[in-house]
Design an enzyme around this catalytic site. Structure first.
Site, PDB file in Angstrom:
ATOM      1  N   ASP A  10      -9.048  -5.568   4.913  1.00  0.00           N
ATOM      2  CA  ASP A  10      -9.559  -5.271   3.569  1.00  0.00           C
ATOM      3  C   ASP A  10     -10.245  -6.536   3.062  1.00  0.00           C
ATOM      4  O   ASP A  10     -10.123  -7.607   3.660  1.00  0.00           O
ATOM      5  CB  ASP A  10      -8.395  -4.872   2.642  1.00  0.00           C
ATOM      6  CG  ASP A  10      -8.867  -4.577   1.213  1.00  0.00           C
ATOM      7  OD1 ASP A  10      -9.909  -3.918   1.057  1.00  0.00           O
ATOM      8  OD2 ASP A  10      -8.208  -5.017   0.256  1.00  0.00           O
ATOM      9  N   SER A  11     -10.923  -6.410   1.930  1.00  0.00           N
ATOM     10  CA  SER A  11     -11.553  -7.581   1.313  1.00  0.00           C
ATOM     11  C   SER A  11     -10.507  -8.606   0.899  1.00  0.00           C
ATOM     12  O   SER A  11     -10.806  -9.795   0.797  1.00  0.00           O
ATOM     13  CB  SER A  11     -12.321  -7.151   0.067  1.00  0.00           C
ATOM     14  OG  SER A  11     -11.415  -6.593  -0.872  1.00  0.00           O
ATOM     15  N   GLY A  43     -16.611  -4.932  -3.688  1.00  0.00           N
ATOM     16  CA  GLY A  43     -17.179  -3.919  -4.590  1.00  0.00           C
ATOM     17  C   GLY A  43     -18.530  -4.278  -5.176  1.00  0.00           C
ATOM     18  O   GLY A  43     -19.329  -3.403  -5.500  1.00  0.00           O
ATOM     19  N   CYS A  73      -9.989  -0.167   3.349  1.00  0.00           N
ATOM     20  CA  CYS A  73     -10.860  -0.502   2.229  1.00  0.00           C
ATOM     21  C   CYS A  73     -11.875   0.612   2.055  1.00  0.00           C
ATOM     22  O   CYS A  73     -12.661   0.895   2.978  1.00  0.00           O
ATOM     23  CB  CYS A  73     -11.568  -1.826   2.538  1.00  0.00           C
ATOM     24  SG  CYS A  73     -12.757  -2.305   1.284  1.00  0.00           S
ATOM     25  N   ASN A  74     -11.858   1.252   0.904  1.00  0.00           N
ATOM     26  CA  ASN A  74     -12.802   2.334   0.622  1.00  0.00           C
ATOM     27  C   ASN A  74     -14.244   1.811   0.611  1.00  0.00           C
ATOM     28  O   ASN A  74     -15.155   2.483   1.097  1.00  0.00           O
ATOM     29  CB  ASN A  74     -12.505   2.954  -0.742  1.00  0.00           C
ATOM     30  CG  ASN A  74     -11.172   3.668  -0.778  1.00  0.00           C
ATOM     31  OD1 ASN A  74     -11.098   4.870  -0.643  1.00  0.00           O
ATOM     32  ND2 ASN A  74     -10.081   2.924  -0.948  1.00  0.00           N
ATOM     33  N   THR A  75     -14.422   0.622   0.034  1.00  0.00           N
ATOM     34  CA  THR A  75     -15.776   0.071  -0.120  1.00  0.00           C
ATOM     35  C   THR A  75     -16.380  -0.233   1.250  1.00  0.00           C
ATOM     36  O   THR A  75     -17.546   0.079   1.509  1.00  0.00           O
ATOM     37  CB  THR A  75     -15.728  -1.212  -0.982  1.00  0.00           C
ATOM     38  OG1 THR A  75     -14.890  -0.966  -2.120  1.00  0.00           O
ATOM     39  CG2 THR A  75     -17.097  -1.626  -1.442  1.00  0.00           C
ATOM     40  N   GLU A 151      -5.919  -9.009  -7.144  1.00  0.00           N
ATOM     41  CA  GLU A 151      -5.995 -10.220  -6.317  1.00  0.00           C
ATOM     42  C   GLU A 151      -5.324 -11.399  -7.028  1.00  0.00           C
ATOM     43  O   GLU A 151      -4.684 -12.231  -6.405  1.00  0.00           O
ATOM     44  CB  GLU A 151      -7.468 -10.590  -6.026  1.00  0.00           C
ATOM     45  CG  GLU A 151      -8.141  -9.744  -4.978  1.00  0.00           C
ATOM     46  CD  GLU A 151      -7.613  -9.974  -3.564  1.00  0.00           C
ATOM     47  OE1 GLU A 151      -7.524 -11.133  -3.134  1.00  0.00           O
ATOM     48  OE2 GLU A 151      -7.288  -8.972  -2.894  1.00  0.00           O
ATOM     49  N   CYS A 183      -9.504   3.053  -4.366  1.00  0.00           N
ATOM     50  CA  CYS A 183      -9.582   1.643  -3.951  1.00  0.00           C
ATOM     51  C   CYS A 183      -8.168   1.245  -3.566  1.00  0.00           C
ATOM     52  O   CYS A 183      -7.215   1.549  -4.302  1.00  0.00           O
ATOM     53  CB  CYS A 183     -10.098   0.775  -5.093  1.00  0.00           C
ATOM     54  SG  CYS A 183      -9.937  -1.007  -4.787  1.00  0.00           S
ATOM     55  N   THR A 184      -8.030   0.579  -2.423  1.00  0.00           N
ATOM     56  CA  THR A 184      -6.677   0.294  -1.919  1.00  0.00           C
ATOM     57  C   THR A 184      -5.944  -0.767  -2.749  1.00  0.00           C
ATOM     58  O   THR A 184      -4.743  -0.964  -2.565  1.00  0.00           O
ATOM     59  CB  THR A 184      -6.735  -0.134  -0.444  1.00  0.00           C
ATOM     60  OG1 THR A 184      -7.649  -1.237  -0.313  1.00  0.00           O
ATOM     61  CG2 THR A 184      -7.186   1.024   0.433  1.00  0.00           C
ATOM     62  N   HIS A 185      -6.653  -1.444  -3.635  1.00  0.00           N
ATOM     63  CA  HIS A 185      -5.964  -2.378  -4.540  1.00  0.00           C
ATOM     64  C   HIS A 185      -5.176  -1.635  -5.634  1.00  0.00           C
ATOM     65  O   HIS A 185      -4.211  -2.151  -6.163  1.00  0.00           O
ATOM     66  CB  HIS A 185      -6.968  -3.308  -5.231  1.00  0.00           C
ATOM     67  CG  HIS A 185      -7.441  -4.451  -4.377  1.00  0.00           C
ATOM     68  ND1 HIS A 185      -8.354  -4.291  -3.366  1.00  0.00           N
ATOM     69  CD2 HIS A 185      -7.127  -5.772  -4.412  1.00  0.00           C
ATOM     70  CE1 HIS A 185      -8.591  -5.471  -2.802  1.00  0.00           C
ATOM     71  NE2 HIS A 185      -7.860  -6.386  -3.417  1.00  0.00           N
TER      72      HIS A 185
HETATM   73  N1  DGL Z   1      -9.705  -2.635  -1.649  1.00  0.00           N
HETATM   74  C1  DGL Z   1     -11.065  -2.312  -1.569  1.00  0.00           C
HETATM   75  C2  DGL Z   1     -11.373  -0.834  -1.667  1.00  0.00           C
HETATM   76  O1  DGL Z   1     -10.551  -0.040  -1.249  1.00  0.00           O
HETATM   77  C3  DGL Z   1     -12.110  -3.264  -2.071  1.00  0.00           C
HETATM   78  C4  DGL Z   1     -12.018  -3.808  -3.423  1.00  0.00           C
HETATM   79  C5  DGL Z   1     -13.077  -4.883  -3.555  1.00  0.00           C
HETATM   80  O2  DGL Z   1     -13.040  -5.842  -2.782  1.00  0.00           O
HETATM   81  O3  DGL Z   1     -13.956  -4.728  -4.411  1.00  0.00           O
HETATM   82  O4  DGL Z   1     -12.405  -0.436  -2.108  1.00  0.00           O
END
Ligand code: DGL
Length: 280
Positions: A10-11, A43, A73-75, A151, A183-185
């Site tokens: 992930d990011s 993102g 990570c969705n993005t 984060e 978003c996984t966050h």
């Molecule tokens: N966790 C990520 C997602 O699922 C990325 C969030 C990011 O870095 O902007 O989209």
């Protein structure tokens, strides 16, 4: 090969919300997690930048011998799943906003989605909405800055609460009974989201479904080890290791060793000599 690790990235630390489902469902598997913290958040980055990062990290993970790569990570999935899959020697699983499970779960037909700008503005998300979101009222909310709050470990702070209130307001105003976290966050914000929305709204986190898909894929390819042992976790980061160590303490129960992420150059394109025909 079945004893090889599973690679996840992930990011930043958001993908830990997927990793914890993988670890719960597949406790015997060794896991390698990459937090690309030096380039977070994804993102706000261009699809081109994200593709380059996702391809480099996948090269690293397959170089470590991983038998499966999970883009947690969705993005990154929205921007790079196609190119990463095309270049990877092992299967790649991505994550996408839960439009389909949300459409199935809603009782009043009104669904909210929270995700990054990159995800919601991607063509992949457009296709997803066309496929599964036609029959429902969908409120897709871009959440600039929200992944940064996670984060920074700010999962309950007043600043995060007011940001969330702002992003959830249009969804609440329309009376959504279902909210998908794209978003996984964001699963780390569920207690705060629940507090704001109240108990009547179904919250959808696709981490469990991704872990089940990983298990299916491993079984299909005979890559799931039949063992009682407990798998370990190694974490690599492109960012500040002390910061990631603190984040792991907050977001991960259990041991992990932490390493710097080396940079892996793209494979050289084989040189093809141009054929020059001799003068007639
Ligand atoms: N966790 C990520 C997602 O699922 C990325 C969030 C990011 O870095 O902007 O989209």
């Amino acid at each position: 090969m079945s004893s090889a690790p599973i690679g996840v990235f992930d990011s930043g630390i958001g993908g830990l919300s997927v990793l914890r489902h993988l670890h719960r469902l597949l406790p015997c598997e060794d896991l390698i997690y990459v937090a690309d913290s030096a380039h977070a958040p994804y993102g706000d980055r261009s699809p081109h930048e994200i593709q380059a990062r996702a391809e480099e990290i996948t090269r690293f993970l397959t170089g470590q011998g991983c038998k499966l790569v999970v883009m947690a990570c969705n993005t990154a999935t929205a921007a790079a799943a196609g190119t990463v899959r095309a270049a990877s020697p092992v299967p790649v699983i991505g994550v996408e906003p839960g439009v389909k499970p949300a459409a199935m779960a809603t009782r009043n037909g009104v669904v909210g989605i929270l995700a990054t700008r990159g995800t919601l503005q991607s063509a992949k998300y457009g296709h997803l909405v066309n496929r599964f979101g036609r029959e429902i009222t969908l409120i897709s909310q871009i959440c600039d800055g929200l992944a940064d709050q996670v984060e920074a470990g700010q999962t309950t702070s007043p600043a995060t609460r007011s940001l969330l209130r702002r992003y959830l307001a249009p969804i609440m105003e329309r009376g959504a009974d279902t909210l998908a976290l794209g978003c996984t966050h964001y699963p780390f914000l569920i207690p705060l989201i629940r507090e704001i929305l109240g108990p009547g709204v179904t919250i959808i986190d696709t981490g469990g479904a991704v872990a089940r898909q990983a298990l299916r894929q491993l079984r299909e390819e005979n890559l799931h080890p039949d063992t009682q042992r407990h798998g370990g976790l190694s974490v690599f980061t492109s960012g500040d290791r002390e910061r990631v160590a603190r984040q792991m303490e907050a977001f991960w129960e259990g041991a992990a060793d932490l390493h710097p992420l080396p940079s892996i150059a793209p494979p050289a394109i084989p040189f093809q000599a141009e054929k020059i025909s001799p003068p007639a």
